[in-house]
Design an enzyme around this catalytic site. Structure first.
Site, PDB file in Angstrom:
ATOM      1  N   ARG A 194       0.824  -1.223   0.000  1.00  0.00           N
ATOM      2  CA  ARG A 194       0.000   0.000   0.000  1.00  0.00           C
ATOM      3  C   ARG A 194       0.856   1.270   0.000  1.00  0.00           C
ATOM      4  O   ARG A 194       0.488   2.273   0.615  1.00  0.00           O
ATOM      5  CB  ARG A 194      -0.910   0.047   1.234  1.00  0.00           C
ATOM      6  CG  ARG A 194      -1.990  -0.965   1.262  1.00  0.00           C
ATOM      7  CD  ARG A 194      -2.965  -0.812   0.110  1.00  0.00           C
ATOM      8  NE  ARG A 194      -4.135  -1.643   0.332  1.00  0.00           N
ATOM      9  CZ  ARG A 194      -4.168  -2.957   0.099  1.00  0.00           C
ATOM     10  NH1 ARG A 194      -3.104  -3.569  -0.409  1.00  0.00           N
ATOM     11  NH2 ARG A 194      -5.245  -3.650   0.338  1.00  0.00           N
ATOM     12  N   SER A 196     -10.053   0.148   3.803  1.00  0.00           N
ATOM     13  CA  SER A 196      -9.284  -0.084   5.038  1.00  0.00           C
ATOM     14  C   SER A 196      -8.715   1.242   5.545  1.00  0.00           C
ATOM     15  O   SER A 196      -8.044   1.945   4.792  1.00  0.00           O
ATOM     16  CB  SER A 196      -8.110  -1.020   4.765  1.00  0.00           C
ATOM     17  OG  SER A 196      -8.556  -2.240   4.240  1.00  0.00           O
ATOM     18  N   GLU A 251      -3.665   3.673   6.563  1.00  0.00           N
ATOM     19  CA  GLU A 251      -3.566   3.541   5.108  1.00  0.00           C
ATOM     20  C   GLU A 251      -4.123   4.804   4.458  1.00  0.00           C
ATOM     21  O   GLU A 251      -3.645   5.266   3.422  1.00  0.00           O
ATOM     22  CB  GLU A 251      -4.358   2.312   4.654  1.00  0.00           C
ATOM     23  CG  GLU A 251      -4.301   2.130   3.171  1.00  0.00           C
ATOM     24  CD  GLU A 251      -5.097   0.949   2.637  1.00  0.00           C
ATOM     25  OE1 GLU A 251      -5.155  -0.101   3.308  1.00  0.00           O
ATOM     26  OE2 GLU A 251      -5.659   1.096   1.541  1.00  0.00           O
TER      27      GLU A 251
HETATM   28  N1  EPU Z   1     -10.928 -10.240  10.368  1.00  0.00           N
HETATM   29  C1  EPU Z   1     -11.572 -10.241  11.574  1.00  0.00           C
HETATM   30  N2  EPU Z   1     -12.440  -9.218  11.865  1.00  0.00           N
HETATM   31  C2  EPU Z   1     -12.687  -8.227  10.992  1.00  0.00           C
HETATM   32  C3  EPU Z   1     -12.024  -8.200   9.768  1.00  0.00           C
HETATM   33  C4  EPU Z   1     -11.139  -9.233   9.457  1.00  0.00           C
HETATM   34  O1  EPU Z   1     -11.381 -11.148  12.386  1.00  0.00           O
HETATM   35  O2  EPU Z   1     -13.492  -7.350  11.329  1.00  0.00           O
HETATM   36  C5  EPU Z   1     -10.037 -11.355  10.027  1.00  0.00           C
HETATM   37  C6  EPU Z   1     -10.658 -12.278   8.967  1.00  0.00           C
HETATM   38  O3  EPU Z   1     -11.478 -13.224   9.555  1.00  0.00           O
HETATM   39  C7  EPU Z   1      -9.452 -12.885   8.319  1.00  0.00           C
HETATM   40  C8  EPU Z   1      -8.421 -11.756   8.382  1.00  0.00           C
HETATM   41  O4  EPU Z   1      -8.870 -10.869   9.393  1.00  0.00           O
HETATM   42  O5  EPU Z   1      -8.963 -13.948   9.088  1.00  0.00           O
HETATM   43  C9  EPU Z   1      -8.250 -11.045   7.049  1.00  0.00           C
HETATM   44  O6  EPU Z   1      -9.494 -10.440   6.665  1.00  0.00           O
HETATM   45  P1  EPU Z   1      -9.850 -10.058   5.165  1.00  0.00           P
HETATM   46  O7  EPU Z   1      -9.682 -11.240   4.257  1.00  0.00           O
HETATM   47  O8  EPU Z   1     -11.188  -9.404   5.166  1.00  0.00           O
HETATM   48  O9  EPU Z   1      -8.748  -9.035   4.722  1.00  0.00           O
HETATM   49  P2  EPU Z   1      -8.043  -7.812   5.509  1.00  0.00           P
HETATM   50  O10 EPU Z   1      -6.650  -8.199   5.819  1.00  0.00           O
HETATM   51  O11 EPU Z   1      -8.899  -7.337   6.613  1.00  0.00           O
HETATM   52  C10 EPU Z   1      -7.011  -6.809   3.323  1.00  0.00           C
HETATM   53  C11 EPU Z   1      -6.938  -5.485   2.619  1.00  0.00           C
HETATM   54  C12 EPU Z   1      -8.236  -5.181   1.893  1.00  0.00           C
HETATM   55  C13 EPU Z   1      -8.475  -6.288   0.873  1.00  0.00           C
HETATM   56  C14 EPU Z   1      -8.518  -7.634   1.607  1.00  0.00           C
HETATM   57  C15 EPU Z   1      -8.599  -8.793   0.646  1.00  0.00           C
HETATM   58  C16 EPU Z   1      -5.383  -4.135   3.894  1.00  0.00           C
HETATM   59  C17 EPU Z   1      -5.194  -2.970   4.800  1.00  0.00           C
HETATM   60  N3  EPU Z   1      -6.643  -4.426   3.570  1.00  0.00           N
HETATM   61  O12 EPU Z   1      -8.013  -6.708   4.326  1.00  0.00           O
HETATM   62  O13 EPU Z   1      -8.046  -3.974   1.171  1.00  0.00           O
HETATM   63  O14 EPU Z   1      -9.677  -6.080   0.169  1.00  0.00           O
HETATM   64  O15 EPU Z   1      -7.303  -7.825   2.382  1.00  0.00           O
HETATM   65  O16 EPU Z   1      -7.372  -8.926   0.000  1.00  0.00           O
HETATM   66  O17 EPU Z   1      -4.401  -4.739   3.490  1.00  0.00           O
HETATM   67  C18 EPU Z   1      -8.270  -1.611   1.242  1.00  0.00           C
HETATM   68  O18 EPU Z   1      -7.057  -1.547   1.137  1.00  0.00           O
HETATM   69  O19 EPU Z   1      -8.971  -0.576   1.311  1.00  0.00           O
HETATM   70  C19 EPU Z   1      -8.913  -2.918   1.334  1.00  0.00           C
HETATM   71  C20 EPU Z   1     -10.227  -3.069   1.554  1.00  0.00           C
END
Ligand code: EPU
Length: 337
Positions: free
Chosen positions: A164, A236, A332
């Site tokens: 990012r 995010s 971010e």
């Molecule tokens: N999780 C929780 N609670 C929550 C959210 C997530 O426990 O409220 C856990 C999920 O269960 C999972 C892990 O966290 O085990 C990862 O969650 P998720 O797959 O939703 O992805 P993320 O790491 O929360 C990142 C990116 C997103 C992107 C997704 C999918 C960042 C900061 N965010 O989110 O990007 O869509 O992966 O690749 O890296 C963005 O940058 O604006 C964005 C939405």
């Protein structure tokens, strides 16, 4: 090209917070930008280059000039049996580009479907989702130097992409206006389906095709992430933190169910959403600013929140994570003071 004064930026930021700019200037042509940058008075003003407004938070009125390039156009510039080179102007909507690529059978960005924002901003941010980052398909970035009006072309190496981030967000912040991006896409898909849940979601749509991957990604996002057209947000708000092996084992002792993702070299990415949820903040609100009830990494404007309220909420959330886990969450989203 028309200069507007006391211009409301509410419709131009996806958090939908009110902020008034002293001056606002929209450009439709590269030449207009070059001409405008020649004017002396620009030097004495604070400047902000706006893209799709999907990754920033205004916490005050903006006492300067907002430059808004809305350059449009998508062209094929070269093709061989394996690849196709596409030049997209910076003001194109990112998801329109993805849709265009998928319709034409050009592969490489289908996992980045439905990410809000512009083509220019996709580079600044090195947008990423579901196992793909945009840096993997960038062949070059065209920009104008604000300082000397020179038109430059950067290679992916020059851009120093990271998670990012890119040079445009760091060393070069405020120095260039991105005008176009050249993408190197593939004529034959090499599907990336290993992110948890993606393969099953595609198979639920049908055989694995570019179009079905796009449909699956769109439905995953729609099921978790708030639509900025309905609820103000900037995706995010925080980055996922990266810790070393020692820190990870300390955390795992106290939290055996902590999700973590090895990044190589004894580095591990943690899920900020999980940390925030564990602190009890998921779904909570302070005034009209809230932590989204389905994805704790996303802060939302329930309607009428100010930028300052959203910033204060973010500080309470990061403070809670720091107190409980000893981890500093980095933003971010760009906060514009
Ligand atoms: N999780 C929780 N609670 C929550 C959210 C997530 O426990 O409220 C856990 C999920 O269960 C999972 C892990 O966290 O085990 C990862 O969650 P998720 O797959 O939703 O992805 P993320 O790491 O929360 C990142 C990116 C997103 C992107 C997704 C999918 C960042 C900061 N965010 O989110 O990007 O869509 O992966 O690749 O890296 C963005 O940058 O604006 C964005 C939405």
């Amino acid at each position: 090209m028309e200069l507007k004064t006391n211009f409301s930026l509410k419709a131009l930021n996806t958090f939908r917070v009110e902020a008034v700019a002293d001056a606002y200037l929209r450009f439709d042509l590269v030449d207009e930008i070059v001409d405008f940058l020649g004017r002396d008075e620009l030097d004495s003003h604070r400047r902000l280059v706006l893209g799709g407004g999907s990754n920033l938070l205004f916490v005050d009125d903006f006492d300067g000039i907002v430059l808004h390039p809305l350059l449009k156009g998508i062209d094929v510039i070269e093709a061989d049996r394996r690849h196709i080179w596409i030049r997209a102007m910076a003001g194109e909507n990112w998801d329109d580009l993805v849709a265009h690529a998928v319709t034409n059978g050009w592969a490489g960005i289908e996992n980045l479907s439905l990410i809000p924002g512009s083509v220019g901003a996709s580079v600044v941010q090195n947008i990423g989702a579901y196992g793909v980052e945009v840096k993997g398909v960038i062949d070059g970035v065209e920009a104008i130097s604000i300082h000397n009006r020179e038109q430059v072309r950067f290679s992916p190496n020059d851009c120093r992409f990271g998670y990012r981030s890119s040079n445009f967000k760091n060393d070069w912040a405020g120095r260039f206006i991105i005008t176009a991006v050249v993408f190197k896409l593939s004529q034959k898909p090499d599907f990336v389906l290993d992110y948890p849940g993606v393969k099953a979601a595609v198979e639920a749509v049908g055989p694995i095709t570019l179009d079905h991957v796009r449909q699956a990604i769109v439905s995953i996002r729609q099921s978790k992430l708030p639509d900025p057209d309905l609820i103000g947000n900037a995706g995010s708000f925080f980055k996922n933190p990266v810790v070393d092996g020692n820190a990870l084992s300390g955390l795992l002792k106290l939290n055996p169910d902590l999700p973590y993702y090895p990044q190589g070299g004894e580095h591990y990415k943690l899920a900020a959403g999980w940390l925030i949820e564990r602190c009890g903040w998921k779904g909570r609100h302070v005034g009209k600013a809230a932590v989204h009830h389905q994805q704790a990494l996303v802060l939302v404007n329930l309607g009428g929140a100010t930028g300052r309220e959203i910033l204060e909420l973010s500080e309470q959330v990061s403070g809670a994570v720091h107190e409980r886990f000893g981890i500093e969450l980095a933003r971010e989203v760009l906060v514009v003071p």
